[in-house]
Write a protein that holds these residues in place. Structure first.
Motif, PDB file in Angstrom:
ATOM      1  N   GLN A  49       0.843  -1.439  -0.096  1.00 52.08           N
ATOM      2  CA  GLN A  49      -0.015  -0.112   0.069  1.00 52.08           C
ATOM      3  C   GLN A  49       0.929   1.261   0.134  1.00 52.08           C
ATOM      4  OE1 GLN A  49      -2.487  -0.899   3.505  1.00 52.08           O
ATOM      5  NE2 GLN A  49      -4.260  -1.473   1.955  1.00 52.08           N
ATOM      6  N   VAL A  50       1.828   1.253   0.879  1.00 50.63           N
ATOM      7  CA  VAL A  50       2.810   2.398   0.821  1.00 50.63           C
ATOM      8  C   VAL A  50       3.486   2.721  -0.196  1.00 50.63           C
ATOM      9  CG1 VAL A  50       4.521   3.396   2.041  1.00 50.63           C
ATOM     10  CG2 VAL A  50       3.077   2.331   3.488  1.00 50.63           C
ATOM     11  N   LEU A  51       3.930   1.586  -0.906  1.00 46.67           N
ATOM     12  CA  LEU A  51       4.781   1.678  -2.152  1.00 46.67           C
ATOM     13  C   LEU A  51       3.948   2.090  -3.268  1.00 46.67           C
ATOM     14  CD1 LEU A  51       7.121  -1.380  -1.978  1.00 46.67           C
ATOM     15  CD2 LEU A  51       7.776   1.173  -1.527  1.00 46.67           C
ATOM     16  N   ALA A  52       2.804   1.545  -3.456  1.00 46.79           N
ATOM     17  CA  ALA A  52       1.846   1.755  -4.519  1.00 46.79           C
ATOM     18  C   ALA A  52       1.219   3.183  -4.547  1.00 46.79           C
ATOM     19  CB  ALA A  52       0.544   0.674  -4.447  1.00 46.79           C
ATOM     20  N   VAL A  53       1.047   3.694  -3.295  1.00 49.38           N
ATOM     21  CA  VAL A  53       0.586   5.146  -3.438  1.00 49.38           C
ATOM     22  C   VAL A  53       2.113   6.133  -3.925  1.00 49.38           C
ATOM     23  CG1 VAL A  53       0.119   7.231  -1.797  1.00 49.38           C
ATOM     24  CG2 VAL A  53      -1.063   4.910  -1.638  1.00 49.38           C
ATOM     25  N   TYR A  54       3.198   5.814  -3.446  1.00 48.97           N
ATOM     26  CA  TYR A  54       4.329   6.488  -4.057  1.00 48.97           C
ATOM     27  C   TYR A  54       4.382   6.343  -5.318  1.00 48.97           C
ATOM     28  CZ  TYR A  54       9.020   8.004  -4.045  1.00 48.97           C
ATOM     29  OH  TYR A  54      10.445   8.502  -4.313  1.00 48.97           O
ATOM     30  N   VAL A  55       4.535   5.021  -6.044  1.00 45.43           N
ATOM     31  CA  VAL A  55       4.626   4.710  -7.159  1.00 45.43           C
ATOM     32  C   VAL A  55       3.668   5.508  -8.240  1.00 45.43           C
ATOM     33  CG1 VAL A  55       4.769   2.824  -9.127  1.00 45.43           C
ATOM     34  CG2 VAL A  55       6.022   2.673  -6.934  1.00 45.43           C
ATOM     35  N   GLY A  56       2.272   5.446  -7.841  1.00 49.22           N
ATOM     36  CA  GLY A  56       1.281   6.028  -8.666  1.00 49.22           C
ATOM     37  C   GLY A  56       1.402   7.648  -8.740  1.00 49.22           C
ATOM     38  N   ARG A  57       1.639   7.990  -7.377  1.00 47.69           N
ATOM     39  CA  ARG A  57       1.792   9.517  -7.354  1.00 47.69           C
ATOM     40  C   ARG A  57       2.886  10.331  -8.302  1.00 47.69           C
ATOM     41  NH1 ARG A  57       3.659  10.779  -2.352  1.00 47.69           N
ATOM     42  NH2 ARG A  57       1.908  10.154  -1.646  1.00 47.69           N
ATOM     43  N   ARG A  59       4.333   8.427 -11.010  1.00 44.42           N
ATOM     44  CA  ARG A  59       4.418   7.635 -12.238  1.00 44.42           C
ATOM     45  C   ARG A  59       5.277   6.977 -12.633  1.00 44.42           C
ATOM     46  NH1 ARG A  59       1.269  12.761 -14.006  1.00 44.42           N
ATOM     47  NH2 ARG A  59      -1.065  11.922 -14.059  1.00 44.42           N
ATOM     48  N   LEU A  60       5.998   6.194 -11.561  1.00 44.29           N
ATOM     49  CA  LEU A  60       7.175   5.809 -11.630  1.00 44.29           C
ATOM     50  C   LEU A  60       7.436   4.589 -12.304  1.00 44.29           C
ATOM     51  CD1 LEU A  60       8.568   6.322  -7.900  1.00 44.29           C
ATOM     52  CD2 LEU A  60       9.057   7.506  -9.819  1.00 44.29           C
ATOM     53  N   GLY A  61       6.163   3.680 -12.491  1.00 42.57           N
ATOM     54  CA  GLY A  61       6.287   2.495 -13.248  1.00 42.57           C
ATOM     55  C   GLY A  61       5.281   1.395 -12.751  1.00 42.57           C
ATOM     56  N   GLN A  62       5.518   0.148 -12.647  1.00 42.69           N
ATOM     57  CA  GLN A  62       4.600  -0.648 -12.353  1.00 42.69           C
ATOM     58  C   GLN A  62       4.947  -1.381 -10.958  1.00 42.69           C
ATOM     59  OE1 GLN A  62       2.421  -2.690 -15.634  1.00 42.69           O
ATOM     60  NE2 GLN A  62       4.121  -1.854 -16.916  1.00 42.69           N
ATOM     61  N   LEU A  63       4.064  -1.901 -10.271  1.00 43.69           N
ATOM     62  CA  LEU A  63       4.391  -2.485  -9.079  1.00 43.69           C
ATOM     63  C   LEU A  63       3.401  -3.797  -8.791  1.00 43.69           C
ATOM     64  CD1 LEU A  63       5.612  -2.576  -6.125  1.00 43.69           C
ATOM     65  CD2 LEU A  63       3.545  -1.318  -5.088  1.00 43.69           C
ATOM     66  N   TRP A  64       3.947  -5.022  -8.400  1.00 44.06           N
ATOM     67  CA  TRP A  64       3.058  -6.123  -8.500  1.00 44.06           C
ATOM     68  C   TRP A  64       3.434  -6.913  -6.978  1.00 44.06           C
ATOM     69  CZ3 TRP A  64       5.941  -5.128 -12.907  1.00 44.06           C
ATOM     70  CH2 TRP A  64       5.147  -4.739 -14.048  1.00 44.06           C
ATOM     71  N   PHE A  65       2.423  -7.802  -6.464  1.00 41.05           N
ATOM     72  CA  PHE A  65       2.926  -8.622  -5.585  1.00 41.05           C
ATOM     73  C   PHE A  65       2.590 -10.031  -6.266  1.00 41.05           C
ATOM     74  CE2 PHE A  65      -1.588  -7.083  -5.212  1.00 41.05           C
ATOM     75  CZ  PHE A  65      -2.291  -8.054  -5.295  1.00 41.05           C
ATOM     76  N   PRO A 166      16.610   9.887  -8.891  1.00 47.17           N
ATOM     77  CA  PRO A 166      17.077  11.026  -7.926  1.00 47.17           C
ATOM     78  C   PRO A 166      16.440  12.246  -7.970  1.00 47.17           C
ATOM     79  CG  PRO A 166      18.649  10.453  -9.789  1.00 47.17           C
ATOM     80  CD  PRO A 166      17.362   9.479 -10.010  1.00 47.17           C
ATOM     81  N   GLU A 167      15.761  12.584  -8.947  1.00 46.28           N
ATOM     82  CA  GLU A 167      15.099  13.911  -9.151  1.00 46.28           C
ATOM     83  C   GLU A 167      13.787  14.025  -8.363  1.00 46.28           C
ATOM     84  OE1 GLU A 167      13.468  11.612 -12.619  1.00 46.28           O
ATOM     85  OE2 GLU A 167      15.223  11.574 -11.506  1.00 46.28           O
ATOM     86  N   ILE A 168      13.373  12.855  -7.680  1.00 43.07           N
ATOM     87  CA  ILE A 168      12.307  13.067  -6.907  1.00 43.07           C
ATOM     88  C   ILE A 168      12.363  12.717  -5.451  1.00 43.07           C
ATOM     89  CG2 ILE A 168      10.715  12.290  -8.698  1.00 43.07           C
ATOM     90  CD1 ILE A 168      10.357   9.570  -7.474  1.00 43.07           C
ATOM     91  N   THR A 169      11.601  13.454  -4.651  1.00 44.45           N
ATOM     92  CA  THR A 169      11.992  13.275  -3.157  1.00 44.45           C
ATOM     93  C   THR A 169      11.748  11.610  -2.824  1.00 44.45           C
ATOM     94  OG1 THR A 169      10.729  15.194  -2.829  1.00 44.45           O
ATOM     95  CG2 THR A 169      10.895  13.684  -0.843  1.00 44.45           C
ATOM     96  N   ALA A 170      12.883  11.165  -1.966  1.00 46.28           N
ATOM     97  CA  ALA A 170      12.727   9.811  -1.490  1.00 46.28           C
ATOM     98  C   ALA A 170      11.318   9.491  -0.608  1.00 46.28           C
ATOM     99  CB  ALA A 170      13.593   9.524  -0.547  1.00 46.28           C
ATOM    100  N   LEU A 171      10.995   8.397  -0.828  1.00 50.19           N
ATOM    101  CA  LEU A 171       9.848   7.645   0.149  1.00 50.19           C
ATOM    102  C   LEU A 171      10.614   7.150   1.336  1.00 50.19           C
ATOM    103  CD1 LEU A 171       7.054   6.335   0.608  1.00 50.19           C
ATOM    104  CD2 LEU A 171       7.944   4.283  -0.478  1.00 50.19           C
ATOM    105  N   GLU A 172       9.794   7.640   2.492  1.00 54.13           N
ATOM    106  CA  GLU A 172      10.240   7.319   3.727  1.00 54.13           C
ATOM    107  C   GLU A 172       9.273   6.361   4.193  1.00 54.13           C
ATOM    108  OE1 GLU A 172      12.095  10.234   6.291  1.00 54.13           O
ATOM    109  OE2 GLU A 172      13.445  10.815   4.848  1.00 54.13           O
TER     110      GLU A 172
END
Length: 180
Positions: A49-57, A59-65, A166-172
């Protein structure tokens, strides 16, 4: 005279029964892992859930489980618990899975998978060029972060930092919230 050892192919693994076990092959060696338990799935769900929100916001790519096949060659197919592929590497994504190293692979270890996840899979992911490999340790409540060429893991026990570009804020990631 030593006996011949059977080498399992990707097609052999894909033909295995649908019996709730996870079948993987690394360099032809078959690995069978039982279905994960509820704690494993709860932590995995929170992390997703945490990663999916960040990836979507961003537009980094695709995340699967899991289950999702990650195929490196004809003798190597693994199913990490979470897989991320950057948008600019979409060519490795097929209808059947990922054909090459993902940018992030995550394994939530259990007593039955810890040795393989820390040994064979870590070596595979590092040598194949997986950008980051996270080993989520439920017992120690921490995440080991492995990168190609690293001789030891960076260990996160409170906050896990992930910056796929590197150009976007890191997810913590608040690991206390993830582990519950």
């Amino acid at each position: 005279m030593p006996s011949a050892t059977r080498l399992y192919t990707v097609e052999d693994v894909r033909a295995m029964p649908d019996d709730a076990n996870r079948y993987e092959t690394i360099a032809g060696e078959l690995f069978v892992t039982p279905a994960p338990g509820t704690r494993h799935q709860t932590v995995l769900g929170r992390l997703y859930q945490v990663l999916a929100v960040y990836v979507g916001r961003h537009r980094l790519g695709q995340l699967w489980f899991a289950p999702l096949d990650v195929v490196f060659d004809r003798l190597t197919l693994v199913e990490p618990d979470l897989v991320f592929v950057r948008a600019d590497r979409g060519a490795v994504v097929t209808e059947r899975g990922v054909t090459g190293p993902p940018d992030l692979a995550v394994e939530v270890i259990s007593p039955s998978s810890g040795r393989t996840d820390r040994g064979r899979k870590r070596a595979l992911y590092q040598s194949a060029g997986v950008g980051e490999y996270w080993i989520v340790d439920l017992e120690l409540r921490r995440v080991e972060v492995w990168r190609p060429g690293a001789m030891e893991a960076a260990v996160a026990a409170e906050t896990l930092r992930w910056q796929p570009r590197p150009e976007i804020t890191a997810l913590e990631v608040d690991l206390k919230a993830v582990f519950g």
